[in-house]
Design a protein around this motif. Sequence first.
Motif, PDB file in Angstrom:
ATOM      1  N   ARG A 157      -0.480 136.446 121.759  1.00 12.08           N
ATOM      2  CA  ARG A 157      -1.928 136.325 121.683  1.00 12.08           C
ATOM      3  C   ARG A 157      -2.487 137.564 120.993  1.00 12.08           C
ATOM      4  O   ARG A 157      -1.936 138.678 121.121  1.00 12.08           O
ATOM      5  CB  ARG A 157      -2.582 136.131 123.056  1.00 12.08           C
ATOM      6  N   GLN A 158      -3.565 137.341 120.250  1.00 12.76           N
ATOM      7  CA  GLN A 158      -4.213 138.426 119.523  1.00 12.76           C
ATOM      8  C   GLN A 158      -5.622 138.585 120.057  1.00 12.76           C
ATOM      9  O   GLN A 158      -6.403 137.630 120.091  1.00 12.76           O
ATOM     10  CB  GLN A 158      -4.257 138.148 118.015  1.00 12.76           C
ATOM     11  N   ASP A 159      -5.950 139.802 120.444  1.00 16.41           N
ATOM     12  CA  ASP A 159      -7.297 140.151 120.876  1.00 16.41           C
ATOM     13  C   ASP A 159      -7.790 141.295 119.997  1.00 16.41           C
ATOM     14  O   ASP A 159      -7.009 142.185 119.629  1.00 16.41           O
ATOM     15  CB  ASP A 159      -7.302 140.585 122.340  1.00 16.41           C
ATOM     16  N   PRO A 160      -9.059 141.315 119.666  1.00 17.50           N
ATOM     17  CA  PRO A 160      -9.582 142.380 118.797  1.00 17.50           C
ATOM     18  C   PRO A 160      -9.271 143.761 119.353  1.00 17.50           C
ATOM     19  O   PRO A 160      -9.487 144.034 120.532  1.00 17.50           O
ATOM     20  CB  PRO A 160     -11.093 142.103 118.799  1.00 17.50           C
ATOM     21  N   GLY A 161      -8.747 144.615 118.493  1.00 14.89           N
ATOM     22  CA  GLY A 161      -8.450 145.989 118.891  1.00 14.89           C
ATOM     23  C   GLY A 161      -7.177 146.169 119.693  1.00 14.89           C
ATOM     24  O   GLY A 161      -6.844 147.293 120.068  1.00 14.89           O
ATOM     25  N   LEU A 162      -6.460 145.073 119.941  1.00 21.58           N
ATOM     26  CA  LEU A 162      -5.227 145.176 120.737  1.00 21.58           C
ATOM     27  C   LEU A 162      -3.991 144.731 119.971  1.00 21.58           C
ATOM     28  O   LEU A 162      -2.882 144.794 120.501  1.00 21.58           O
ATOM     29  CB  LEU A 162      -5.348 144.333 122.009  1.00 21.58           C
ATOM     30  N   GLY A 163      -4.151 144.270 118.771  1.00 26.55           N
ATOM     31  CA  GLY A 163      -2.994 143.765 118.032  1.00 26.55           C
ATOM     32  C   GLY A 163      -2.487 142.484 118.651  1.00 26.55           C
ATOM     33  O   GLY A 163      -3.224 141.737 119.290  1.00 26.55           O
ATOM     34  N   LEU A 164      -1.213 142.199 118.470  1.00 27.55           N
ATOM     35  CA  LEU A 164      -0.586 141.022 119.045  1.00 27.55           C
ATOM     36  C   LEU A 164       0.262 141.440 120.242  1.00 27.55           C
ATOM     37  O   LEU A 164       0.984 142.441 120.174  1.00 27.55           O
ATOM     38  CB  LEU A 164       0.319 140.324 118.014  1.00 27.55           C
ATOM     39  N   ARG A 165       0.194 140.666 121.290  1.00 27.25           N
ATOM     40  CA  ARG A 165       1.003 140.931 122.475  1.00 27.25           C
ATOM     41  C   ARG A 165       1.849 139.708 122.794  1.00 27.25           C
ATOM     42  O   ARG A 165       1.387 138.579 122.735  1.00 27.25           O
ATOM     43  CB  ARG A 165       0.103 141.300 123.663  1.00 27.25           C
ATOM     44  N   LEU A 166       3.094 139.963 123.177  1.00 31.59           N
ATOM     45  CA  LEU A 166       4.070 138.904 123.380  1.00 31.59           C
ATOM     46  C   LEU A 166       3.881 138.243 124.740  1.00 31.59           C
ATOM     47  O   LEU A 166       3.832 138.922 125.773  1.00 31.59           O
ATOM     48  CB  LEU A 166       5.484 139.491 123.265  1.00 31.59           C
ATOM     49  N   ILE A 167       3.810 136.908 124.720  1.00 32.25           N
ATOM     50  CA  ILE A 167       3.630 136.158 125.966  1.00 32.25           C
ATOM     51  C   ILE A 167       4.989 135.661 126.481  1.00 32.25           C
ATOM     52  O   ILE A 167       5.368 135.920 127.615  1.00 32.25           O
ATOM     53  CB  ILE A 167       2.691 134.957 125.741  1.00 32.25           C
ATOM     54  N   TYR A 168       5.696 134.925 125.648  1.00 30.18           N
ATOM     55  CA  TYR A 168       7.025 134.398 125.970  1.00 30.18           C
ATOM     56  C   TYR A 168       7.841 134.358 124.685  1.00 30.18           C
ATOM     57  O   TYR A 168       7.299 134.244 123.589  1.00 30.18           O
ATOM     58  CB  TYR A 168       6.935 132.964 126.526  1.00 30.18           C
TER      59      TYR A 168
ATOM     60  N   LEU B 182      -6.857 134.403 120.057  1.00 31.53           N
ATOM     61  CA  LEU B 182      -6.151 133.746 118.955  1.00 31.53           C
ATOM     62  C   LEU B 182      -4.663 133.766 119.303  1.00 31.53           C
ATOM     63  O   LEU B 182      -4.116 134.834 119.607  1.00 31.53           O
ATOM     64  CB  LEU B 182      -6.427 134.494 117.660  1.00 31.53           C
ATOM     65  N   TYR B 183      -4.038 132.603 119.297  1.00 27.47           N
ATOM     66  CA  TYR B 183      -2.640 132.490 119.706  1.00 27.47           C
ATOM     67  C   TYR B 183      -1.769 132.190 118.488  1.00 27.47           C
ATOM     68  O   TYR B 183      -2.081 131.303 117.693  1.00 27.47           O
ATOM     69  CB  TYR B 183      -2.474 131.383 120.750  1.00 27.47           C
ATOM     70  N   PHE B 184      -0.664 132.929 118.386  1.00 25.75           N
ATOM     71  CA  PHE B 184       0.264 132.737 117.281  1.00 25.75           C
ATOM     72  C   PHE B 184       1.653 132.388 117.787  1.00 25.75           C
ATOM     73  O   PHE B 184       2.141 132.976 118.753  1.00 25.75           O
ATOM     74  CB  PHE B 184       0.384 134.006 116.436  1.00 25.75           C
ATOM     75  N   CYS B 185       2.260 131.456 117.107  1.00 22.87           N
ATOM     76  CA  CYS B 185       3.666 131.153 117.284  1.00 22.87           C
ATOM     77  C   CYS B 185       4.427 131.821 116.141  1.00 22.87           C
ATOM     78  O   CYS B 185       3.906 131.945 115.019  1.00 22.87           O
ATOM     79  CB  CYS B 185       3.861 129.641 117.244  1.00 22.87           C
ATOM     80  N   ALA B 186       5.652 132.258 116.415  1.00 21.20           N
ATOM     81  CA  ALA B 186       6.473 132.871 115.370  1.00 21.20           C
ATOM     82  C   ALA B 186       7.917 132.458 115.559  1.00 21.20           C
ATOM     83  O   ALA B 186       8.331 132.075 116.661  1.00 21.20           O
ATOM     84  CB  ALA B 186       6.342 134.393 115.403  1.00 21.20           C
ATOM     85  N   THR B 187       8.684 132.546 114.483  1.00 26.01           N
ATOM     86  CA  THR B 187      10.115 132.268 114.541  1.00 26.01           C
ATOM     87  C   THR B 187      10.874 133.409 113.886  1.00 26.01           C
ATOM     88  O   THR B 187      10.310 134.186 113.106  1.00 26.01           O
ATOM     89  CB  THR B 187      10.480 130.955 113.815  1.00 26.01           C
TER      90      THR B 187
ATOM     91  N   GLY C  44       2.989 131.261 112.417  1.00 29.23           N
ATOM     92  CA  GLY C  44       2.145 130.116 112.148  1.00 29.23           C
ATOM     93  C   GLY C  44       0.732 130.557 111.845  1.00 29.23           C
ATOM     94  O   GLY C  44       0.405 131.744 111.908  1.00 29.23           O
ATOM     95  N   PRO C  45      -0.154 129.603 111.561  1.00 27.80           N
ATOM     96  CA  PRO C  45      -1.530 129.930 111.168  1.00 27.80           C
ATOM     97  C   PRO C  45      -2.430 130.318 112.331  1.00 27.80           C
ATOM     98  O   PRO C  45      -3.533 130.807 112.107  1.00 27.80           O
ATOM     99  CB  PRO C  45      -2.019 128.650 110.508  1.00 27.80           C
ATOM    100  N   GLY C  46      -1.972 130.094 113.555  1.00 21.28           N
ATOM    101  CA  GLY C  46      -2.773 130.484 114.711  1.00 21.28           C
ATOM    102  C   GLY C  46      -3.577 129.340 115.302  1.00 21.28           C
ATOM    103  O   GLY C  46      -3.924 128.380 114.612  1.00 21.28           O
ATOM    104  N   THR C  47      -3.841 129.460 116.600  1.00 15.13           N
ATOM    105  CA  THR C  47      -4.736 128.547 117.315  1.00 15.13           C
ATOM    106  C   THR C  47      -5.821 129.386 117.967  1.00 15.13           C
ATOM    107  O   THR C  47      -5.536 130.294 118.745  1.00 15.13           O
ATOM    108  CB  THR C  47      -3.990 127.766 118.408  1.00 15.13           C
ATOM    109  N   ARG C  48      -7.066 129.081 117.620  1.00 18.17           N
ATOM    110  CA  ARG C  48      -8.181 129.801 118.239  1.00 18.17           C
ATOM    111  C   ARG C  48      -8.606 129.035 119.478  1.00 18.17           C
ATOM    112  O   ARG C  48      -9.070 127.902 119.385  1.00 18.17           O
ATOM    113  CB  ARG C  48      -9.348 129.938 117.270  1.00 18.17           C
ATOM    114  N   LEU C  49      -8.433 129.663 120.645  1.00 16.67           N
ATOM    115  CA  LEU C  49      -8.756 129.034 121.916  1.00 16.67           C
ATOM    116  C   LEU C  49      -9.962 129.720 122.545  1.00 16.67           C
ATOM    117  O   LEU C  49     -10.002 130.953 122.660  1.00 16.67           O
ATOM    118  CB  LEU C  49      -7.564 129.139 122.876  1.00 16.67           C
TER     119      LEU C  49
END
Lengths: 112, 114
Positions: B36-47, B88-93, B106-111
């Motif tokens: 997940r991406q939050d402003p000012g926090l970069g991306l953080r790994l969920i699973y 904003l949620y991103f999937c990656a491989t 991926g392009p992201g999902t805005r939730l």
Amino acid sequence: AQSVTQLDSHVSVSEGTPVLLRCNYSSSYSPSLFWYVQHPNKGLQLLLKYTSAATLVKGINGFEAEFKKSETSFHLTKPSAHMSDAAEYFCVVSDTNNDMRFGAGTRLTVKP
Amino acid sequence: DADVTQTPRNRITKTGKRIMLECSQTKGHDRMYWYRQDPGLGLRLIYYSFDVKDINKGEISDGYSVSRQAQAKFSLSLESAIPNQTALYFCATSPGTGGRYEQYFGPGTRLTVT
């Protein structure tokens, strides 16, 4: 534990002038380091990566970065900014398990 | 066609609802990730998942669950959405572990959770 600090949250340059985005890292291992770019409403795209080969790494779109172990830095540079470079840039450190840690990001603005 | 796709691209939901975000890839990679991406926090790994039978928690897994239905599919679920999961949620491989492999996003999902 590994971590990344991007020293500037926002950098503003004029078109045609050099770009410098600063990144310091902390890692217990010999790290792999990456720079990703995110254009508005887009996913992340790899700019370049360092994986213990040459310390000066060239990437796409004229960007390059230099790995300096003594300074624990991996700054991103480009000699001449273009309007299309306006985006958010992320410095990333990765350990041996491919556990990536992202910096908070640097927003690059390019003025005409 | 994109190598890593995410559906939906945008979603607005209410507090307490269950929601699933889906990710598919055609890159043939074993390793898949949710951030997940939050402003000012970069991306953080969920699973993250190294193969269909290997799923691991990241740094912020509380409130989330995942399912790896096949090599190509990795879904993220919010069992009972709350407003601070708006992000904003991103999937990656990735083609491998060992640190030197980049990840493909991926392009992201805005939730948005209201």
